[in-house]
Structure formats: structure tokens, C-alpha cells
Design a protein around this motif. Sequence first.
Motif, PDB file in Angstrom:
ATOM      1  N   MET A 127       0.836  -1.193   0.000  1.00  0.00           N
ATOM      2  CA  MET A 127       0.000   0.000   0.000  1.00  0.00           C
ATOM      3  C   MET A 127       0.878   1.253   0.000  1.00  0.00           C
ATOM      4  O   MET A 127       1.841   1.342   0.769  1.00  0.00           O
ATOM      5  CB  MET A 127      -0.922   0.020   1.217  1.00  0.00           C
ATOM      6  N   PRO A 128       0.565   2.234  -0.837  1.00  0.00           N
ATOM      7  CA  PRO A 128       1.397   3.435  -0.954  1.00  0.00           C
ATOM      8  C   PRO A 128       1.033   4.478   0.100  1.00  0.00           C
ATOM      9  O   PRO A 128       0.409   5.489  -0.191  1.00  0.00           O
ATOM     10  CB  PRO A 128       1.061   3.939  -2.357  1.00  0.00           C
ATOM     11  N   LEU A 129       1.404   4.224   1.337  1.00  0.00           N
ATOM     12  CA  LEU A 129       1.070   5.171   2.402  1.00  0.00           C
ATOM     13  C   LEU A 129       1.799   6.494   2.191  1.00  0.00           C
ATOM     14  O   LEU A 129       2.912   6.531   1.660  1.00  0.00           O
ATOM     15  CB  LEU A 129       1.448   4.587   3.766  1.00  0.00           C
ATOM     16  N   PRO A 167       4.107   9.766   2.791  1.00  0.00           N
ATOM     17  CA  PRO A 167       5.452   9.776   3.385  1.00  0.00           C
ATOM     18  C   PRO A 167       5.490  10.194   4.849  1.00  0.00           C
ATOM     19  O   PRO A 167       6.457   9.878   5.546  1.00  0.00           O
ATOM     20  CB  PRO A 167       6.217  10.778   2.513  1.00  0.00           C
ATOM     21  N   TYR A 168       4.462  10.876   5.327  1.00  0.00           N
ATOM     22  CA  TYR A 168       4.467  11.294   6.733  1.00  0.00           C
ATOM     23  C   TYR A 168       4.061  10.147   7.667  1.00  0.00           C
ATOM     24  O   TYR A 168       4.115  10.284   8.886  1.00  0.00           O
ATOM     25  CB  TYR A 168       3.560  12.509   6.952  1.00  0.00           C
ATOM     26  N   ILE A 169       3.626   9.011   7.124  1.00  0.00           N
ATOM     27  CA  ILE A 169       3.309   7.847   7.951  1.00  0.00           C
ATOM     28  C   ILE A 169       4.520   6.926   7.972  1.00  0.00           C
ATOM     29  O   ILE A 169       4.901   6.350   6.952  1.00  0.00           O
ATOM     30  CB  ILE A 169       2.058   7.112   7.427  1.00  0.00           C
ATOM     31  N   LYS A 170       5.132   6.828   9.124  1.00  0.00           N
ATOM     32  CA  LYS A 170       6.356   6.034   9.272  1.00  0.00           C
ATOM     33  C   LYS A 170       6.071   4.628   9.792  1.00  0.00           C
ATOM     34  O   LYS A 170       6.870   3.714   9.589  1.00  0.00           O
ATOM     35  CB  LYS A 170       7.323   6.730  10.236  1.00  0.00           C
ATOM     36  N   ALA A 171       4.952   4.441  10.470  1.00  0.00           N
ATOM     37  CA  ALA A 171       4.638   3.142  11.065  1.00  0.00           C
ATOM     38  C   ALA A 171       4.187   2.157   9.987  1.00  0.00           C
ATOM     39  O   ALA A 171       3.585   2.540   8.984  1.00  0.00           O
ATOM     40  CB  ALA A 171       3.552   3.298  12.127  1.00  0.00           C
ATOM     41  N   LYS A 172       4.461   0.889  10.208  1.00  0.00           N
ATOM     42  CA  LYS A 172       4.042  -0.152   9.278  1.00  0.00           C
ATOM     43  C   LYS A 172       2.547  -0.407   9.446  1.00  0.00           C
ATOM     44  O   LYS A 172       2.041  -0.502  10.564  1.00  0.00           O
ATOM     45  CB  LYS A 172       4.831  -1.433   9.536  1.00  0.00           C
ATOM     46  N   LEU A 173       1.852  -0.528   8.328  1.00  0.00           N
ATOM     47  CA  LEU A 173       0.419  -0.813   8.357  1.00  0.00           C
ATOM     48  C   LEU A 173       0.236  -2.320   8.466  1.00  0.00           C
ATOM     49  O   LEU A 173       0.582  -3.075   7.553  1.00  0.00           O
ATOM     50  CB  LEU A 173      -0.256  -0.274   7.087  1.00  0.00           C
ATOM     51  N   ARG A 227      -7.249  -1.492   6.336  1.00  0.00           N
ATOM     52  CA  ARG A 227      -7.512  -0.253   7.066  1.00  0.00           C
ATOM     53  C   ARG A 227      -7.166   0.980   6.237  1.00  0.00           C
ATOM     54  O   ARG A 227      -7.463   2.101   6.656  1.00  0.00           O
ATOM     55  CB  ARG A 227      -6.761  -0.239   8.398  1.00  0.00           C
ATOM     56  N   TYR A 228      -6.524   0.780   5.088  1.00  0.00           N
ATOM     57  CA  TYR A 228      -6.287   1.882   4.158  1.00  0.00           C
ATOM     58  C   TYR A 228      -7.265   1.791   2.977  1.00  0.00           C
ATOM     59  O   TYR A 228      -7.015   2.313   1.907  1.00  0.00           O
ATOM     60  CB  TYR A 228      -4.840   1.880   3.672  1.00  0.00           C
ATOM     61  N   GLN A 229      -8.380   1.087   3.221  1.00  0.00           N
ATOM     62  CA  GLN A 229      -9.487   1.036   2.277  1.00  0.00           C
ATOM     63  C   GLN A 229     -10.766   1.432   3.012  1.00  0.00           C
ATOM     64  O   GLN A 229     -10.922   1.125   4.198  1.00  0.00           O
ATOM     65  CB  GLN A 229      -9.697  -0.386   1.728  1.00  0.00           C
ATOM     66  N   SER A 233      -7.047   3.701  -7.396  1.00  0.00           N
ATOM     67  CA  SER A 233      -6.476   4.820  -6.648  1.00  0.00           C
ATOM     68  C   SER A 233      -5.065   4.517  -6.168  1.00  0.00           C
ATOM     69  O   SER A 233      -4.762   3.398  -5.749  1.00  0.00           O
ATOM     70  CB  SER A 233      -7.351   5.171  -5.438  1.00  0.00           C
ATOM     71  N   ALA A 234      -4.217   5.543  -6.203  1.00  0.00           N
ATOM     72  CA  ALA A 234      -2.873   5.440  -5.655  1.00  0.00           C
ATOM     73  C   ALA A 234      -2.829   5.912  -4.202  1.00  0.00           C
ATOM     74  O   ALA A 234      -1.801   5.821  -3.541  1.00  0.00           O
ATOM     75  CB  ALA A 234      -1.897   6.274  -6.486  1.00  0.00           C
ATOM     76  N   ALA A 235      -3.944   6.425  -3.707  1.00  0.00           N
ATOM     77  CA  ALA A 235      -4.072   6.846  -2.311  1.00  0.00           C
ATOM     78  C   ALA A 235      -5.536   6.723  -1.925  1.00  0.00           C
ATOM     79  O   ALA A 235      -6.423   6.807  -2.776  1.00  0.00           O
ATOM     80  CB  ALA A 235      -3.590   8.286  -2.128  1.00  0.00           C
ATOM     81  N   ALA A 236      -5.794   6.536  -0.650  1.00  0.00           N
ATOM     82  CA  ALA A 236      -7.169   6.341  -0.195  1.00  0.00           C
ATOM     83  C   ALA A 236      -7.930   7.663  -0.144  1.00  0.00           C
ATOM     84  O   ALA A 236      -7.350   8.698   0.184  1.00  0.00           O
ATOM     85  CB  ALA A 236      -7.175   5.706   1.187  1.00  0.00           C
ATOM     86  N   PRO A 237      -9.230   7.627  -0.452  1.00  0.00           N
ATOM     87  CA  PRO A 237     -10.092   8.779  -0.156  1.00  0.00           C
ATOM     88  C   PRO A 237     -10.381   8.759   1.349  1.00  0.00           C
ATOM     89  O   PRO A 237     -11.359   8.166   1.820  1.00  0.00           O
ATOM     90  CB  PRO A 237     -11.342   8.512  -1.000  1.00  0.00           C
TER      91      PRO A 237
END
Length: 342
Positions: free
Chosen positions: A148-150, A152-158, A163-165, A174-178
Amino acid sequence: MKVEDFDFDLPEELIAQTPLRERSASRLLCVNRQNQSLEHRHFYDLVEYLKPQDTLVINNSKVIPARLFGVKPDTGAHVEVLLLKSIGDNQWETLVKPGKRLREGALIQFGNGELMGEVLSHTTAGGRIIRFQYEGIFNEILDKLGEMPLPPYIKAKLEDRDRYQTVYAKFEGSAAAPTAGLHFTPELLERLRVKGVQIAELTLHVGLGTFRPVSVDNVEEHEMHSEYYELNEANARIIMETKQRGGRIIAVGTTSTRTLESIARKFGGEVKADQGWTDIFIYPGYSPFFIDGMITNFHLPKSTLIMLVSALAGQDLITKAYHEAIAERYRFFSFGDAMFIY
């Protein structure tokens, strides 16, 4: 209008690194445009603010695991590729690092060779057009190899990529979540339906250009990226019937907002079934709005997203709301808390 006007100081510890265990337990700052008031609630309280004649408009785009890690077979050099936009014929517009290793003609191997890429050309934004070769179904291969392309300000592992959907994500692209939609649960959506709130769907595939910083000094000089959208006949009818009976159109997120505003501009203030690309840029001075309210997260300083919410609610009220959110220790950005502007 200066980009600096949309800057603010945000303590780093307020940038949410992980989602809450319960989606709808996030905080909700309710911003009343009429009386300029702010209320501190939780997202599950949204049911109290919506009326039976209202329609909630959600973006059902699904995030693809667009971050790929590969190697150049000739040198063994490691490269990272971020898929931005499919342009057909197995070709994608991408961002790459390190760019100097990926000249035209360069080959990249992903996984054990299930996926191969060839750099065809450079893009004006410094990215690459890459053509992929594979056997089977591309999305299945991507699901296996990609991450998942989180932001850059998110450093923690998903730990859980779901949860990013959003819970209503349907159409990959999408390349990022709405992210405004991440707060909804099936139970909350059902409570809204039981109350009589209608839910309309559209699709806008989010590009990473949404998060790119504005690099000019004057807002008016910024050029927006373009994103693909679709709205079908049935959902367009729901939206227009809501308007005709005096109900409110509440857009979930800046993506739904930009789609509705683009279509309404195209058709003279009405929303009709449509599809295409939009590069609409909404900032203070934009008028009239088709939507009547919006649910949104808290956005980065000097971003086009904070400019959009400032256009809807007024720059002074949004400045007041952000200062209040910081003082009350709200969580910011993609996995953070939400705001309801009405």
C-alpha cells in the motif's frame, strides 16, 4: 492570494501514524458555517447531524497496492516504483527511485520474475512511463507483490492493509485512499439509511498529485493534476432528486467534492451521468458550490486540500477550526480525525 496564507504549525506528534481500532470512534469537529460555531463530537455522532432528506455522496474507488520493489537484472540495483496512472496497453505513469538508475530501455524485475517492467520514457514531472509484461491477471500479481502506498508522513508499518481502504471500496484504481471515508463502518452506514439518509456513489481514482506540495508562491498559478471520475445515471438521479426536494448534498471527502463540482460546472449547475478527467482547482473565491456540506480529514499545511475546505467554509473559520483542533489534540492527516462542515 499567497500560498503562505494556508500555512500553520502542527506538532509532529499530532500526525496519526496508525488507524484507531474502531473506525467510527475517531473525533469529529463539527463546523457550522451559519453561526461560525465549532462542536467536538465523535464520528458515530454524525447520524445526529444528517436529516432524512439528505444524501451522502461517497467515493467507491479502491486503493491498489501500488508500491513495487524490484531490481535491475543487469546490475542488481534495487529500485522502487510507484504506480500513478494506467494509460493503457500495460503502460503506467509512475514515480521511481532512484531515478538516475532508470533510463529509457532499463529493465526491472519484480518478485521472482512474475512481473517485468521496461522504462519507455520520462514524464514531465520527473517520473517514468513503464510497460509491464506478465502472465495471468495484473491485479492479482500486484496484490501479491505490491504494498500500500502510504503517504510519506506515515512512518509506522500498516499491519492490516484493509484499514487503508474504505468499507465500500469497489473499483480499483487509486494510488491513495479517499481518507474521509475511512471512518465509516457498515453499521454506521446502516444507521444513516434507517434514518432516511440516502447514499449515492461515484468513483474518482485518487492520484498522488493530491498530496504534492504547491510549489508556487501565488495560489492562482498552481496547476492541478488530473484524475479520472465516473458517475452513473442511477446515482446522478439520486443526487438531483435530493436537490429538487430541498435536501442537502453532503460530500464525503475532497474527492467526491471535486467530482460533483466538476460535473455541475460542466452541465450548468446540474449533475448528470458523466465520466472523464478533472483538474478542477477549488480555492477561496470559488462560487457557487453545488454541495451543501462536506466530511473531510485535517489536511497538510499549504496543500490544495486545505484551500478547498477554506473555499467552502471561509478561510477565517477554517483557521479557527484548525487552531482549535490543534489545541484539543486532534489527530491529523490520513489516519487522523475528521471534520464535518455544514
